[in-house]
Design a protein around this motif. Structure first.
Motif, PDB file in Angstrom:
ATOM      1  N   ALA A 198      42.834  46.352  47.982  1.00 19.47           N
ATOM      2  CA  ALA A 198      41.999  47.107  47.051  1.00 19.47           C
ATOM      3  C   ALA A 198      41.972  46.443  45.680  1.00 19.47           C
ATOM      4  O   ALA A 198      40.919  46.353  45.036  1.00 19.47           O
ATOM      5  N   LEU A 199      43.129  45.947  45.212  1.00 17.55           N
ATOM      6  CA  LEU A 199      43.172  45.286  43.915  1.00 17.55           C
ATOM      7  C   LEU A 199      42.316  44.022  43.908  1.00 17.55           C
ATOM      8  O   LEU A 199      41.603  43.752  42.930  1.00 17.55           O
ATOM      9  N   THR A 200      42.354  43.268  44.988  1.00 20.64           N
ATOM     10  CA  THR A 200      41.519  42.067  45.091  1.00 20.64           C
ATOM     11  C   THR A 200      40.043  42.451  45.121  1.00 20.64           C
ATOM     12  O   THR A 200      39.207  41.848  44.434  1.00 20.64           O
ATOM     13  N   ASP A 201      39.723  43.469  45.903  1.00 19.53           N
ATOM     14  CA  ASP A 201      38.348  43.941  46.022  1.00 19.53           C
ATOM     15  C   ASP A 201      37.819  44.417  44.669  1.00 19.53           C
ATOM     16  O   ASP A 201      36.730  44.028  44.224  1.00 19.53           O
ATOM     17  N   LEU A 202      38.593  45.241  43.984  1.00 18.37           N
ATOM     18  CA  LEU A 202      38.163  45.832  42.713  1.00 18.37           C
ATOM     19  C   LEU A 202      38.060  44.802  41.595  1.00 18.37           C
ATOM     20  O   LEU A 202      37.321  45.002  40.628  1.00 18.37           O
ATOM     21  N   SER A 203      38.768  43.685  41.722  1.00 17.46           N
ATOM     22  CA  SER A 203      38.781  42.689  40.647  1.00 17.46           C
ATOM     23  C   SER A 203      37.409  42.082  40.375  1.00 17.46           C
ATOM     24  O   SER A 203      37.196  41.494  39.317  1.00 17.46           O
ATOM     25  N   THR A 204      36.465  42.229  41.307  1.00 21.15           N
ATOM     26  CA  THR A 204      35.117  41.702  41.093  1.00 21.15           C
ATOM     27  C   THR A 204      34.066  42.817  41.085  1.00 21.15           C
ATOM     28  O   THR A 204      32.866  42.535  41.133  1.00 21.15           O
ATOM     29  N   MET A 205      34.506  44.068  41.014  1.00 20.18           N
ATOM     30  CA  MET A 205      33.585  45.200  41.076  1.00 20.18           C
ATOM     31  C   MET A 205      33.143  45.678  39.694  1.00 20.18           C
ATOM     32  O   MET A 205      33.870  45.550  38.716  1.00 20.18           O
TER      33      MET A 205
END
Length: 463
Positions: free
Chosen positions: A322-329
């Motif tokens: 989730a942290l990786t996903d959110l880092s570009t959101m």
């Protein structure tokens, strides 16, 4: 930049789905009032040819301008580079000018919370309208509210593409409304993208009070060096921000005297400031904007790598993904991907992030170091908070007003009384719209040299 995994979907009850849809529609209505043209993010500004590899965030190619050089100037606020910035919402004036003004994209040098040099991007807009007040044209530094953590979410790119989307991301430049209202009054505006939002060399250090405060104050310095700008060191300066931006302007007002004594503040508007991140973390967990938990954690780990072992120990595979996903959101992505998500699903032992923080002294110390309200702000401040705001909780924002009043600050406290509508996001967003006109009027009065009187005396009877 990490390659984002497939966007996560979150199940929600029909009632929650309706609240989420209502929140999204409210934001869309705000932008529709600005006559925003829909733009495909994949067809947005392309990077100039260069030996530097293109940075692509969720299908959006970030212009080469946003790639910082290896060496930065020594002085805080010094311009690294600038270029014309086309405003999406503009009209030709009768006298050959462009309404509401002429924009310049900026990169300038600042100092981060670790004392290291950092490149920050943003924009300066020279208004076409004359300043109606006395004295030189004033300058307002706008600190944006939460936009996300992907570089495509930056406020400066939002001026060029206020609403853009592709199959991977949705960007919304909702701060444009306040910016254009200021320009219409003849006030020059400089907007910061904050540390790491836009600039491609690091992650955005979301809600880091020192990084944000320095970025805001150095934006003022940078604006004075823009070619053709009418503002000078003698121009009155104001700060404007709501939500994340309210925390940034509040922190900037506290740090001005020590970090930027050359920037004299005529007035600061801090709306819904997240002054106590311990309280805010608990409130956003499980809300429509639960994705902001990931932005916070990513930002903390960027600022203080010594916290990484704690993250490794407490986050399970879903939490790390989730942290990786959110880092570009951006905000729109997080609303549709992580609304109502509970942090208990991200941890190895099923504890919430708030519970882990409460039992971990190192995390407590870090969040305590982010507390706003430990110093007296410079100049008069107007602090507004929605009494029904349960996303950036009203109680902790009111506490900031009390803390400042106890230090003898010139505080105008404004509780925005609106009924709770059952959606934490709408309870937080509604005061931004209903109070914005009054906030800008208060700020322009300070820029015009009009006196204000603190209402700290009334705090015992204020909600």
């Amino acid at each position: 930049m990490p390659t984002p995994p497939v966007m996560t979907t979150t199940s929600a009850t029909p009632a929650r789905q309706r609240r989420l849809l209502g929140a999204s529609l409210t934001i869309a209505v705000c932008l529709t009032a600005q006559a925003v043209a829909l733009t495909s993010a994949t067809a947005a500004t392309a990077a100039s040819p260069s030996a530097t590899a293109d940075v692509v965030s969720r299908g959006v190619t970030i212009p080469e301008f946003y790639n910082p050089p290896a060496t930065l100037p020594a002085a805080d606020g010094a311009l690294v580079r600038s270029e014309p910035l086309p405003l999406a919402l503009s009209l030709p004036g009768l006298d050959g000018s462009t309404l509401p003004g002429t924009a310049t994209r900026l990169m300038y040098k600042s100092t981060d919370s670790n004392g290291q040099p950092v490149a920050v991007t943003g924009a300066y807009i020279e208004p076409s309208a004359d300043w109606s007040g006395t004295g030189p044209r004033p300058l307002v530094a706008v600190a944006p509210g939460t936009l996300g953590q992907g570089d495509q979410c930056s406020a400066s790119m939002g001026l060029e593409h206020p609403l853009s989307l592709n199959s991977q991301t949705v960007t919304v430049g909702y701060e444009d409304l306040a910016i254009y209202r200021l320009l219409a009054k003849g006030v020059a505006v400089v907007v910061t993208d904050y540390v790491g939002l836009g600039a491609t060399d690091r992650l955005h250090t979301y809600v880091n009070r020192i990084d944000e405060a320095h970025a805001v104050l150095d934006a003022v310095r940078a604006a004075r060096s823009v070619g053709g700008a009418s503002v000078t060191a003698g121009s009155p300066v104001g700060l404007y921000g709501y939500s994340q931006g309210g925390g940034a302007t509040a922190a900037a007002a506290e740090l001005q005297s020590s970090y930027a004594p050359d920037v004299t503040l005529s007035g600061t508007y801090a709306g819904a400031p997240p002054a106590d991140l311990t309280s805010v973390t608990k409130a956003i967990d499980g809300s429509e904007l639960a994705g902001a938990l990931g932005w916070s954690l990513n930002g903390f780990l960027q600022s203080d790598p010594s916290l990484k072992p704690l993250a490794e120990a407490h986050l399970n595979d879903a939490g790390k993904a989730a942290l990786t996903d959110l880092s570009t959101m951006c905000v729109g992505d997080a609303l549709f991907g992580y609304a109502y998500k509970k942090s208990t699903s991200w941890t190895t032992d099923g504890e919430s992030l708030s519970e882990i923080i409460a039992s971990t002294p190192a995390l407590q110390r870090f969040l305590d170091s982010q507390r706003i309200g430990t110093m007296k702000p410079s100049g008069p401040v107007r602090l507004a908070t929605g009494v029904s705001d349960n996303l950036v909780p009203h109680a902790q924002a009111r506490r900031l007003a009390l803390d400042w009043c106890a230090k003898g600050a010139d505080v105008t406290y404004k509780p925005v009384v609106l009924p709770s509508v059952g959606s934490a996001l709408l309870n937080h967003f509604a005061p931004l719209l209903t109070d914005q006109g009054a906030a800008i009027s208060w700020l322009t009065d300070r820029l015009a040299g009009k006196a204000t009187t603190s209402n700290c005396w009334s705090m015992p009877v204020q909600p």
